[in-house]
Design an enzyme around this catalytic site. Structure first.
Site, short mmCIF file in Angstrom:
data_model
loop_
_atom_site.label_atom_id
_atom_site.label_comp_id
_atom_site.label_asym_id
_atom_site.label_seq_id
_atom_site.Cartn_x
_atom_site.Cartn_y
_atom_site.Cartn_z
N GLU A 1 17.15 10.11 -4.90
CA GLU A 1 15.89 10.65 -5.45
C GLU A 1 15.89 10.34 -6.94
O GLU A 1 16.99 10.47 -7.56
CB GLU A 1 15.86 12.17 -5.22
CG GLU A 1 15.72 12.56 -3.75
CD GLU A 1 14.37 12.17 -3.17
OE1 GLU A 1 14.24 12.16 -1.95
OE2 GLU A 1 13.46 11.84 -3.99
N ARG B 1 3.85 -14.84 8.21
CA ARG B 1 2.41 -14.63 8.02
C ARG B 1 2.10 -14.35 6.56
O ARG B 1 1.27 -14.99 5.93
CB ARG B 1 1.94 -13.45 8.90
CG ARG B 1 1.92 -13.78 10.38
CD ARG B 1 1.62 -12.55 11.20
NE ARG B 1 2.74 -11.60 11.14
CZ ARG B 1 3.23 -11.00 12.23
NH1 ARG B 1 2.70 -11.23 13.40
NH2 ARG B 1 4.23 -10.15 12.13
N ILE B 2 2.79 -13.34 6.00
CA ILE B 2 2.44 -12.92 4.64
C ILE B 2 2.92 -13.95 3.62
O ILE B 2 2.19 -14.34 2.70
CB ILE B 2 3.05 -11.53 4.35
CG1 ILE B 2 2.42 -10.49 5.30
CG2 ILE B 2 2.83 -11.12 2.89
CD1 ILE B 2 3.10 -9.15 5.27
N HIS C 1 4.36 1.18 -2.78
CA HIS C 1 4.18 0.67 -1.42
C HIS C 1 2.70 0.67 -1.02
O HIS C 1 2.30 1.24 -0.01
CB HIS C 1 4.98 1.50 -0.43
CG HIS C 1 5.32 0.75 0.83
ND1 HIS C 1 6.53 0.83 1.45
CD2 HIS C 1 4.59 -0.09 1.58
CE1 HIS C 1 6.53 0.07 2.53
NE2 HIS C 1 5.35 -0.50 2.64
N ASP D 1 6.72 -3.59 -4.98
CA ASP D 1 5.90 -2.66 -4.20
C ASP D 1 6.78 -1.79 -3.31
O ASP D 1 6.33 -0.78 -2.77
CB ASP D 1 4.92 -3.47 -3.32
CG ASP D 1 4.02 -2.56 -2.49
OD1 ASP D 1 4.05 -2.69 -1.25
OD2 ASP D 1 3.34 -1.69 -3.07
N ALA E 1 0.88 -2.29 -0.81
CA ALA E 1 0.44 -3.67 -0.52
C ALA E 1 -0.54 -3.75 0.64
O ALA E 1 -1.40 -4.63 0.68
CB ALA E 1 1.66 -4.55 -0.24
N SER E 2 -0.42 -2.83 1.61
CA SER E 2 -1.36 -2.94 2.74
C SER E 2 -2.55 -1.99 2.57
O SER E 2 -3.32 -1.76 3.50
CB SER E 2 -0.64 -2.59 4.05
OG SER E 2 -0.21 -1.24 4.01
N ARG F 1 10.52 -5.41 1.93
CA ARG F 1 11.19 -4.13 2.06
C ARG F 1 12.20 -4.01 0.90
O ARG F 1 12.86 -4.99 0.53
CB ARG F 1 11.93 -4.03 3.40
CG ARG F 1 10.99 -3.76 4.59
CD ARG F 1 10.42 -2.36 4.56
NE ARG F 1 9.63 -2.02 5.74
CZ ARG F 1 8.31 -2.20 5.80
NH1 ARG F 1 7.66 -2.74 4.77
NH2 ARG F 1 7.63 -1.85 6.88
N1 LIG Z 1 4.77 -3.74 1.37
C1 LIG Z 1 4.00 -3.57 2.42
O1 LIG Z 1 3.10 -2.70 2.46
C2 LIG Z 1 4.18 -4.47 3.61
C3 LIG Z 1 5.41 -5.02 3.86
N2 LIG Z 1 5.58 -5.83 4.96
C4 LIG Z 1 6.90 -6.38 5.20
O2 LIG Z 1 6.79 -7.80 5.19
C5 LIG Z 1 7.59 -8.31 6.24
C6 LIG Z 1 7.04 -9.64 6.68
O3 LIG Z 1 5.79 -9.43 7.34
P1 LIG Z 1 5.14 -10.67 8.11
O4 LIG Z 1 5.00 -11.84 7.19
O5 LIG Z 1 3.95 -10.18 8.86
O6 LIG Z 1 6.30 -11.00 9.18
P2 LIG Z 1 6.64 -12.39 9.85
O7 LIG Z 1 7.56 -12.05 10.98
O8 LIG Z 1 5.40 -13.16 10.10
O9 LIG Z 1 7.46 -13.19 8.71
C7 LIG Z 1 8.77 -12.82 8.37
C8 LIG Z 1 9.52 -14.13 8.12
O10 LIG Z 1 10.84 -13.84 7.69
C9 LIG Z 1 11.65 -14.90 8.14
N3 LIG Z 1 13.07 -14.55 8.05
C10 LIG Z 1 13.78 -13.71 8.85
N4 LIG Z 1 15.07 -13.68 8.44
C11 LIG Z 1 15.15 -14.49 7.35
C12 LIG Z 1 16.20 -14.88 6.47
N5 LIG Z 1 17.44 -14.43 6.66
N6 LIG Z 1 15.92 -15.74 5.45
C13 LIG Z 1 14.68 -16.22 5.29
N7 LIG Z 1 13.62 -15.90 6.09
C14 LIG Z 1 13.88 -15.05 7.10
C15 LIG Z 1 11.18 -15.11 9.58
O11 LIG Z 1 11.60 -16.35 10.06
C16 LIG Z 1 9.67 -14.99 9.40
O12 LIG Z 1 9.07 -16.26 9.20
C17 LIG Z 1 7.53 -7.22 7.33
O13 LIG Z 1 8.68 -7.26 8.14
C18 LIG Z 1 7.47 -5.95 6.52
O14 LIG Z 1 8.77 -5.46 6.34
C19 LIG Z 1 4.55 -6.15 5.80
C20 LIG Z 1 3.31 -5.61 5.59
C21 LIG Z 1 3.03 -4.71 4.48
O1 LIG Z 2 3.17 -2.75 7.80
C1 LIG Z 2 4.18 -2.64 7.08
O2 LIG Z 2 5.31 -3.11 7.34
C2 LIG Z 2 4.03 -1.87 5.85
O3 LIG Z 2 4.91 -1.86 5.01
C3 LIG Z 2 2.76 -1.12 5.69
O4 LIG Z 2 2.41 -0.97 4.38
#
Ligand SMILES: NC(=O)C1=CN([C@@H]2O[C@H](COP(=O)(O)OP(=O)(O)OC[C@H]3O[C@@H](n4cnc5c(N)ncnc54)[C@H](O)[C@@H]3O)[C@@H](O)[C@H]2O)C=CC1
Ligand SMILES: O=C(O)C(=O)CO
Length: 463
Positions: free
Chosen positions: A375, A229-230, A393, A351, A395-396, A327
């Site tokens: 730390e 998605r992202i 952190h 982030d 981004a959201s 992450r």
């Molecule tokens: N910094 C922040 O505030 C935020 C961080 N995130 C992080 O972003 C991640 C992704 O979020 P979404 O896009 O919504 O999830 P999503 O599930 O839509 O996309 C994750 C993608 O990673 C791919 N993937 C999994 N293993 C892989 C690998 N070994 N190599 C390449 N691609 C691989 C999956 O096939 C999937 O298409 C979340 O799991 C979360 O950890 C999400 C929201 C906010």
């Molecule tokens: O939704 C997530 O995975 C986040 O990192 C929130 O900021």
């Protein structure tokens, strides 16, 4: 036992639900109160609650908990919640690498997350020309629908509908996060933070030809590792915004992204401009070698832990930009610091950081384990490097997104306690966020619904 302070809502509610942190907005509290919950919100000033802190919040009687991505939700907490009579938990996050889902399964605890989505509020005018005459479908969907139809001729109508819907419904959490990744890309590429520091220090005494020279993005190649998605939303922003060419690596093909870039390229060509292109890489290494900008958007699991290490960093262009809003542990941060030191033209926008998210999948255990935290939250030396842009952190952190995440987390718990089924598509949760109409009687997103044998709500007819 740690002492804790709580703010209580609907004290006489029949279910006891704890939120480990105050969350933005009021819709989430109202959702729980409407479901008959007594809501106890922990008001401790402590940034990250320990397992002991949360144990004292759960106490001897607790039906559900809304937790945070910084907390270690594993055997200890899920067994305590089960013992207290609970069966509902939700992370206030789309990522749930801090949650040992196997432990939750063992204790029959539903695990919710918050993949917030919304319809595209705008359709680029260039897509208008693709709209079939007299069609009510949006022009962008026409592009995607036509290619989805072509690609999915043998599919059922529902699958095609879902294909279009998943193309059309982008995550507000997704868009918010992708926008921050784009902001980090630009800040790093054009050295914005260095230049800001320079101004504030009073060092500017006139224009110079080489002052903070950075990277042009237009026509360059943007690489995405994790085109979900992202990652797809970010790619779209860099294509539409800066006419970059895309190379992506993911375990799955992203037809939406490919169709989008193809359609946009055709539009540019029709305007006499150089078309943008896409390429699906066969490995992460291929992306790292070819891209001028690489943005990381995979989930964190044992296949992506330290995905970017010393060896892969050495494959990247010397003047590349690396962005991480997924992450922290996706990058070996110690190796990154060393790489940044010896490659001053290599730049990063971060982030998320390895230290406080130092969870990894041990070879002998399928579950996540929290290892000791360093730390402060950056590896030594990172904070002193001029070629690193670092933010905490955020981004959201848009109002809509954070309020939406809180509401979805609350509806996951409230829905489970009321015995509601699970929503049929966690990529289409906008109906749960409309303050002007009652939320569907379902749990928006339960990641272990199948394992727990939870009923899934049938899709609502489009008629
Ligand atoms: N910094 C922040 O505030 C935020 C961080 N995130 C992080 O972003 C991640 C992704 O979020 P979404 O896009 O919504 O999830 P999503 O599930 O839509 O996309 C994750 C993608 O990673 C791919 N993937 C999994 N293993 C892989 C690998 N070994 N190599 C390449 N691609 C691989 C999956 O096939 C999937 O298409 C979340 O799991 C979360 O950890 C999400 C929201 C906010
Ligand atoms: O939704 C997530 O995975 C986040 O990192 C929130 O900021």
């Amino acid at each position: 036992m740690a002492a804790y302070s709580v703010q209580v809502f609907n004290a006489g509610g029949k279910f006891r639900v704890v939120s480990t942190k105050p969350m933005p907005g009021n819709q989430w509290i109202q959702a729980l109160v409407n479901a008959g919950c007594r809501v106890e919100v922990c008001t401790s000033q402590k940034t990250i609650l320990s397992v002991e802190d949360i144990l004292s919040l759960i106490g001897s009687r607790c039906d559900g908990v809304i937790g945070q991505l910084t907390e270690e939700w594993g055997e200890t907490l899920f067994s305590a919640l089960k013992k207290a009579g609970g069966h509902a938990f939700s992370n206030m996050a789309v990522g749930y690498n801090n949650v040992d889902v196997e432990a939750a399964n063992k204790h029959g605890i539903a695990v919710g997350n918050t993949p917030v989505t919304k319809c595209l509020s705008h359709v680029p005018s260039w897509a208008e020309s693709f709209r079939p005459a007299g069609s009510s479908i949006s022009p962008l969907n026409a592009v995607l629908h036509k290619s989805a139809l072509k690609e999915a001729e043998s599919e059922t109508s529902q699958r095609i509908e879902m294909t279009v819907d998943s193309c059309n419904l982008r995550g507000v959490l997704t868009e918010t996060t992708a926008e921050l990744a784009a902001a980090l890309t630009l800040s790093a590429a054009r050295r914005v933070v260095e230049a800001d520091d320079f101004m504030r220090a009073g060092k500017y005494d006139g224009w110079l030809p080489n002052l903070f020279v950075g990277n042009l993005l237009k026509g360059q190649t943007v690489g995405i590792i994790g085109a979900g998605r992202i990652g797809s939303a970010y790619a779209r922003m860099m294509v539409e915004g800066f006419k970059m060419n895309v190379i992506y690596y993911d375990l799955y093909q992203s037809k939406f992204l490919e169709n989008f870039v193809t359609a946009y390229g055709n539009f540019l060509k029709s305007q006499g401009e150089t078309p943008v292109t896409w390429k699906r890489a066969s490995s992460a290494e291929e992306v790292l070698r070819e891209a001028d900008v690489v943005s990381l958007h995979p989930v964190l699991d044992k296949t992506t832990y330290h995905l970017i290490n010393k060896e892969r960093l050495s494959m990247m262009k010397k003047e590349a930009v690396l962005v991480n809003a997924s992450r922290g542990p996706v990058i070996d941060e110690v190796a990154l610091v060393e790489h940044l030191k010896v490659n001053p033209m290599f730049r990063v926008g971060l982030d998320v950081f390895e230290a406080w998210e130092s969870q990894c999948l041990r070879a002998d255990s399928p579950t996540l384990v929290m290892i000791t935290q360093d730390e402060p939250y950056m590896k030594p030396g990172l904070g002193e490097l001029p070629n690193a842009v670092v933010v905490p952190h955020i981004a959201s952190a848009s109002k809509w997104t954070r309020e939406g995440m809180a509401t979805l987390a609350a509806l996951n718990v409230a829905g489970k306690l009321q015995g509601f089924p699970v929503w049929h598509n966690s990529n289409m949760v906008l109906p749960f966020l409309d303050e002007n109409s009652p939320a569907p009687k379902a749990c928006p997103s339960i990641v272990n619904a199948k394992v727990l044998g939870l009923q899934v709500a049938a899709p609502v007819s489009k008629m």
